[in-house]
Write a protein that holds these residues in place. Structure first.
Motif, PDB file in Angstrom:
ATOM      1  N   ALA A  30       0.700  -1.229  -0.150  1.00 15.81           N
ATOM      2  CA  ALA A  30      -0.090   0.086   0.003  1.00 15.81           C
ATOM      3  C   ALA A  30       0.995   1.415  -0.018  1.00 15.81           C
ATOM      4  O   ALA A  30       0.511   2.260  -0.780  1.00 15.81           O
ATOM      5  CB  ALA A  30      -0.868   0.134   1.095  1.00 15.81           C
ATOM      6  N   PHE A  31       1.786   1.220   0.725  1.00 16.04           N
ATOM      7  CA  PHE A  31       2.664   2.192   0.915  1.00 16.04           C
ATOM      8  C   PHE A  31       3.507   2.578  -0.496  1.00 16.04           C
ATOM      9  O   PHE A  31       3.664   3.523  -1.113  1.00 16.04           O
ATOM     10  CB  PHE A  31       4.178   2.003   1.987  1.00 16.04           C
ATOM     11  CG  PHE A  31       5.180   3.001   1.807  1.00 16.04           C
ATOM     12  CD1 PHE A  31       4.959   4.395   2.493  1.00 16.04           C
ATOM     13  CD2 PHE A  31       6.343   2.667   1.197  1.00 16.04           C
ATOM     14  CE1 PHE A  31       6.060   5.172   2.416  1.00 16.04           C
ATOM     15  CE2 PHE A  31       7.304   3.699   1.146  1.00 16.04           C
ATOM     16  CZ  PHE A  31       7.216   5.080   1.820  1.00 16.04           C
ATOM     17  N   LYS A  32       3.923   1.587  -1.060  1.00 14.71           N
ATOM     18  CA  LYS A  32       4.505   1.627  -2.493  1.00 14.71           C
ATOM     19  C   LYS A  32       3.559   2.087  -3.439  1.00 14.71           C
ATOM     20  O   LYS A  32       3.853   3.022  -4.523  1.00 14.71           O
ATOM     21  CB  LYS A  32       5.084   0.291  -3.071  1.00 14.71           C
ATOM     22  CG  LYS A  32       6.187  -0.149  -2.264  1.00 14.71           C
ATOM     23  CD  LYS A  32       7.045  -1.408  -3.044  1.00 14.71           C
ATOM     24  CE  LYS A  32       6.199  -2.625  -2.685  1.00 14.71           C
ATOM     25  NZ  LYS A  32       7.330  -3.646  -3.112  1.00 14.71           N
ATOM     26  N   ASP A  33       2.229   1.558  -3.486  1.00 14.89           N
ATOM     27  CA  ASP A  33       1.241   2.027  -4.416  1.00 14.89           C
ATOM     28  C   ASP A  33       0.539   3.485  -3.994  1.00 14.89           C
ATOM     29  O   ASP A  33      -0.049   3.970  -4.766  1.00 14.89           O
ATOM     30  CB  ASP A  33      -0.166   1.241  -4.280  1.00 14.89           C
ATOM     31  CG  ASP A  33       0.212  -0.117  -4.904  1.00 14.89           C
ATOM     32  OD1 ASP A  33       1.280  -0.249  -5.657  1.00 14.89           O
ATOM     33  OD2 ASP A  33      -0.292  -1.178  -4.444  1.00 14.89           O
TER      34      ASP A  33
ATOM     35  N   ALA B 170      11.638   7.111  15.694  1.00 13.95           N
ATOM     36  CA  ALA B 170      11.202   5.739  15.034  1.00 13.95           C
ATOM     37  C   ALA B 170       9.990   6.308  14.060  1.00 13.95           C
ATOM     38  O   ALA B 170       9.026   5.573  14.205  1.00 13.95           O
ATOM     39  CB  ALA B 170      10.755   4.726  16.038  1.00 13.95           C
ATOM     40  N   PRO B 171      10.307   6.664  12.789  1.00 14.10           N
ATOM     41  CA  PRO B 171       9.200   7.123  11.924  1.00 14.10           C
ATOM     42  C   PRO B 171       9.060   6.005  10.836  1.00 14.10           C
ATOM     43  O   PRO B 171       8.919   6.306   9.553  1.00 14.10           O
ATOM     44  CB  PRO B 171       9.828   8.511  11.265  1.00 14.10           C
ATOM     45  CG  PRO B 171      11.505   8.051  11.289  1.00 14.10           C
ATOM     46  CD  PRO B 171      11.504   7.548  12.416  1.00 14.10           C
ATOM     47  N   LEU B 172       8.706   4.974  11.375  1.00 17.97           N
ATOM     48  CA  LEU B 172       8.410   3.466  10.325  1.00 17.97           C
ATOM     49  C   LEU B 172       7.195   4.044   9.709  1.00 17.97           C
ATOM     50  O   LEU B 172       6.188   4.374  10.377  1.00 17.97           O
ATOM     51  CB  LEU B 172       8.320   2.601  11.257  1.00 17.97           C
ATOM     52  CG  LEU B 172       9.400   1.616  11.519  1.00 17.97           C
ATOM     53  CD1 LEU B 172       9.986   2.311  12.953  1.00 17.97           C
ATOM     54  CD2 LEU B 172       9.479   0.329  11.857  1.00 17.97           C
ATOM     55  N   ARG B 173       7.013   3.687   8.441  1.00 18.61           N
ATOM     56  CA  ARG B 173       5.759   3.926   7.533  1.00 18.61           C
ATOM     57  C   ARG B 173       5.370   2.752   6.856  1.00 18.61           C
ATOM     58  O   ARG B 173       4.051   2.742   6.675  1.00 18.61           O
ATOM     59  CB  ARG B 173       6.283   4.793   6.470  1.00 18.61           C
ATOM     60  CG  ARG B 173       7.037   6.157   6.819  1.00 18.61           C
ATOM     61  CD  ARG B 173       7.287   7.063   5.279  1.00 18.61           C
ATOM     62  NE  ARG B 173       8.443   6.656   4.629  1.00 18.61           N
ATOM     63  CZ  ARG B 173       8.900   7.150   3.867  1.00 18.61           C
ATOM     64  NH1 ARG B 173       8.239   8.388   3.170  1.00 18.61           N
ATOM     65  NH2 ARG B 173       9.939   6.904   3.241  1.00 18.61           N
TER      66      ARG B 173
ATOM     67  N   ASN C 219      14.134   1.731   5.326  1.00 20.79           N
ATOM     68  CA  ASN C 219      12.920   3.062   4.737  1.00 20.79           C
ATOM     69  C   ASN C 219      12.932   4.095   5.574  1.00 20.79           C
ATOM     70  O   ASN C 219      12.838   5.224   5.293  1.00 20.79           O
ATOM     71  CB  ASN C 219      11.549   2.321   4.279  1.00 20.79           C
ATOM     72  CG  ASN C 219      10.617   3.330   3.729  1.00 20.79           C
ATOM     73  OD1 ASN C 219      10.046   4.161   4.449  1.00 20.79           O
ATOM     74  ND2 ASN C 219      10.558   3.417   2.415  1.00 20.79           N
ATOM     75  N   SER C 220      12.798   3.822   7.066  1.00 23.37           N
ATOM     76  CA  SER C 220      12.716   4.630   8.270  1.00 23.37           C
ATOM     77  C   SER C 220      13.781   5.675   8.256  1.00 23.37           C
ATOM     78  O   SER C 220      13.682   6.791   8.173  1.00 23.37           O
ATOM     79  CB  SER C 220      12.461   3.982   9.480  1.00 23.37           C
ATOM     80  OG  SER C 220      12.563   4.848  10.323  1.00 23.37           O
TER      81      SER C 220
ATOM     82  N   TYR D  59      -5.478  -5.107   0.493  1.00 22.57           N
ATOM     83  CA  TYR D  59      -3.977  -5.129   0.755  1.00 22.57           C
ATOM     84  C   TYR D  59      -3.626  -6.225   1.961  1.00 22.57           C
ATOM     85  O   TYR D  59      -2.910  -6.999   1.672  1.00 22.57           O
ATOM     86  CB  TYR D  59      -3.366  -3.999   1.245  1.00 22.57           C
ATOM     87  CG  TYR D  59      -3.076  -2.982   0.106  1.00 22.57           C
ATOM     88  CD1 TYR D  59      -2.123  -3.117  -1.066  1.00 22.57           C
ATOM     89  CD2 TYR D  59      -3.922  -1.820  -0.195  1.00 22.57           C
ATOM     90  CE1 TYR D  59      -2.032  -2.190  -2.103  1.00 22.57           C
ATOM     91  CE2 TYR D  59      -3.914  -1.052  -1.249  1.00 22.57           C
ATOM     92  CZ  TYR D  59      -2.914  -1.309  -2.055  1.00 22.57           C
ATOM     93  OH  TYR D  59      -2.639  -0.455  -3.158  1.00 22.57           O
ATOM     94  N   LEU D  60      -4.580  -6.309   2.790  1.00 26.33           N
ATOM     95  CA  LEU D  60      -4.514  -7.325   3.844  1.00 26.33           C
ATOM     96  C   LEU D  60      -4.556  -8.856   3.383  1.00 26.33           C
ATOM     97  O   LEU D  60      -3.857  -9.757   3.954  1.00 26.33           O
ATOM     98  CB  LEU D  60      -5.379  -6.993   5.027  1.00 26.33           C
ATOM     99  CG  LEU D  60      -5.149  -8.090   6.055  1.00 26.33           C
ATOM    100  CD1 LEU D  60      -3.906  -7.823   6.924  1.00 26.33           C
ATOM    101  CD2 LEU D  60      -6.572  -7.760   7.315  1.00 26.33           C
ATOM    102  N   PHE D  61      -5.782  -9.072   2.501  1.00 24.03           N
ATOM    103  CA  PHE D  61      -5.848 -10.293   2.230  1.00 24.03           C
ATOM    104  C   PHE D  61      -5.114 -10.777   0.880  1.00 24.03           C
ATOM    105  O   PHE D  61      -5.788 -11.019  -0.265  1.00 24.03           O
ATOM    106  CB  PHE D  61      -7.438 -10.439   1.728  1.00 24.03           C
ATOM    107  CG  PHE D  61      -8.456 -10.334   2.793  1.00 24.03           C
ATOM    108  CD1 PHE D  61      -7.783 -10.301   4.446  1.00 24.03           C
ATOM    109  CD2 PHE D  61      -9.753  -9.972   2.914  1.00 24.03           C
ATOM    110  CE1 PHE D  61      -8.676  -9.915   5.388  1.00 24.03           C
ATOM    111  CE2 PHE D  61     -10.596  -9.779   3.824  1.00 24.03           C
ATOM    112  CZ  PHE D  61     -10.017  -9.725   5.185  1.00 24.03           C
TER     113      PHE D  61
END
Length: 411
Positions: free
Chosen positions: A123-126, A279-282, A215-216, A134-136
């Motif tokens: 979802a982040f890449k899109d 910790a800015p994890l995306r 990525n963070s 995205y979950l399923f």
């Protein structure tokens, strides 16, 4: 009679490199307290960061994928409990365990929900909002099947428990919420920690084989850190983590105070020297080891909502949860410069460790449920027809695929 636990590890535990390694050592310690004889096995190559389990009286055995030598090994070992480290190991070896040790309790330690992490990453890449489309994903189909085939799955985050209940409709009897199991941070220990004015610089830490961590750091470098340096031109950020690659080292900029430090031999020491953890994890999943390290060592944090997920419950966080880059930077500066605020957030961190991750409480809970499940294993499995159905079909498909690969490799 002493009971025997077999752990089938995705990798050999590296407690100094990753939260997953620390988690595995906590589980081993729990079973050792219950006087289990423990064998740790893995098909993975061992490297220099791996903990030598023989020093704590745990046997170490290298096993092979798609090789019937495992069948002989497990029949001779005849464990009472088999724990799979991540669903991939259950996929590879679960059918062999079922076939040769049908009365062994099968436990899956998910570490985190891989399907959640993968879906968020996509979802982040899109550049789209994360939702069930995205979950399923295909990983979810494999992972949830593995949960059903297991007698009990250990889930590290309350947020992931909710996803399994509400989105995947997994029966609660198959799941056990088991976060990090940690020693209490006692007052005598806290007194020896460096105070606000004895600390300096920002810190972030994480295994660079883990894409959310890289990525963070990239996001810090390109977006967040320039906003902090604008307000604190002398500040530095020290970036620690194992498996530093060339692309990570290339991010270093001494002039801007952006320093790649690499592997931390003693995470407690470097965390206690630092004033604020970022910790800015995306994207990602599970509980974040870097936040645990920070709270244990009295280092307040600024973090994203993904980083904070499942960590605090109803308690106040040990810092600020922000997703907007400018607000994130402003809160980081505020924590770095305001001793009263910093001290308040530090106390929240100690409270979170002591109230939400109490080692004795969760160890007792795990061992009690294992005892109950072991004593009623037949009835326990009767209540999981979906698992029986998946065992039946997976046993056949995995078995013959594996035998085909073994035959092919032998030629």
């Amino acid at each position: 009679m002493q009971k025997h636990l077999l752990i089938i590890g995705f990798v050999w535990p590296e407690p100094k490199s990753s939260a997953a390694g620390s988690r595995m050592m906590q589980l081993i310690e729990t079973f050792k307290k219950a006087d289990y004889s423990i064998t740790f096995s893995s098909p993975c190559a061992k490297n220099e960061n791996a903990f030598n389990l023989e020093t704590i009286d745990v046997s170490q055995i290298t096993i092979e994928l798609n090789n019937s030598s495992f069948d002989t090994f497990i029949k001779e070992l005849n464990p009472d409990v088999v724990m799979f480290d991540r669903f991939m190991m259950e996929e590879q070896f679960g059918w062999r365990v079922t076939e040769h040790c049908p009365n062994a309790l099968r436990i899956l330690d998910t570490e985190d929900l891989h399907c959640l992490r993968k879906g968020r990453h996509q979802a982040f890449k899109d550049s789209k909002p994360f939702d069930n489309s995205y979950l399923f994903n295909d990983t979810a189909k494999r992972e949830i099947a593995s949960i059903y085939r297991s007698d009990l799955s250990l889930i590290i985050s309350e947020a992931e428990m909710e996803i399994l209940y509400n989105d995947f409709k997994v029966d609660k009897s198959l799941l056990l919420y088991l976060p990090f199991m940690l020693d209490e941070v006692e007052e005598d220990l806290i007194k020896d920690y460096p105070e606000f004015n004895k600390r300096q610089h920002f810190i972030t830490i994480g295994n660079f084989l883990h894409e959310p961590n890289y990525n963070s750091v990239l996001y810090l470098k390109e977006t967040v850190w320039p906003l902090i340096r604008k307000q604190l031109p002398e500040a530095e950020i020290h970036i620690y983590g194992s498996y530093v690659s060339q692309k990570v080292n290339q991010l270093q900029n001494k002039k801007d105070g952006f320093l790649i430090k690499g592997f931390a031999e003693d995470v407690n020491q470097v965390m206690q020297q630092s004033k604020v953890c970022l910790a800015p994890l995306r994207f990602g999943a599970g509980l974040k080891g870097k936040l645990i390290d920070a709270m244990q060592n009295g280092t307040p944090c600024v973090m994203s909502s993904v980083a904070s997920e499942g960590m605090f419950g109803n308690l106040k966080p040990n810092g600020f949860v922000e997703n907007n880059a400018q607000v994130f930077a402003d809160k980081a500066v505020q924590l770095y410069t305001n001793e009263t605020l910093w001290t308040e957030k530090q106390k929240h961190g100690f409270e979170i460790i002591n109230k939400r991750f109490n080692e004795a409480e969760y160890q007792e809970k795990l061992l009690q449920i294992i005892e109950e499940a072991t004593s009623q294993l037949h009835n326990y499995r009767l209540n999981n027809f979906t698992g029986q159905m998946l065992q039946h079909h997976t046993l056949q498909s995995s078995k013959y695929m594996s035998k085909w690969i073994e035959e092919k490799n032998g030629k």
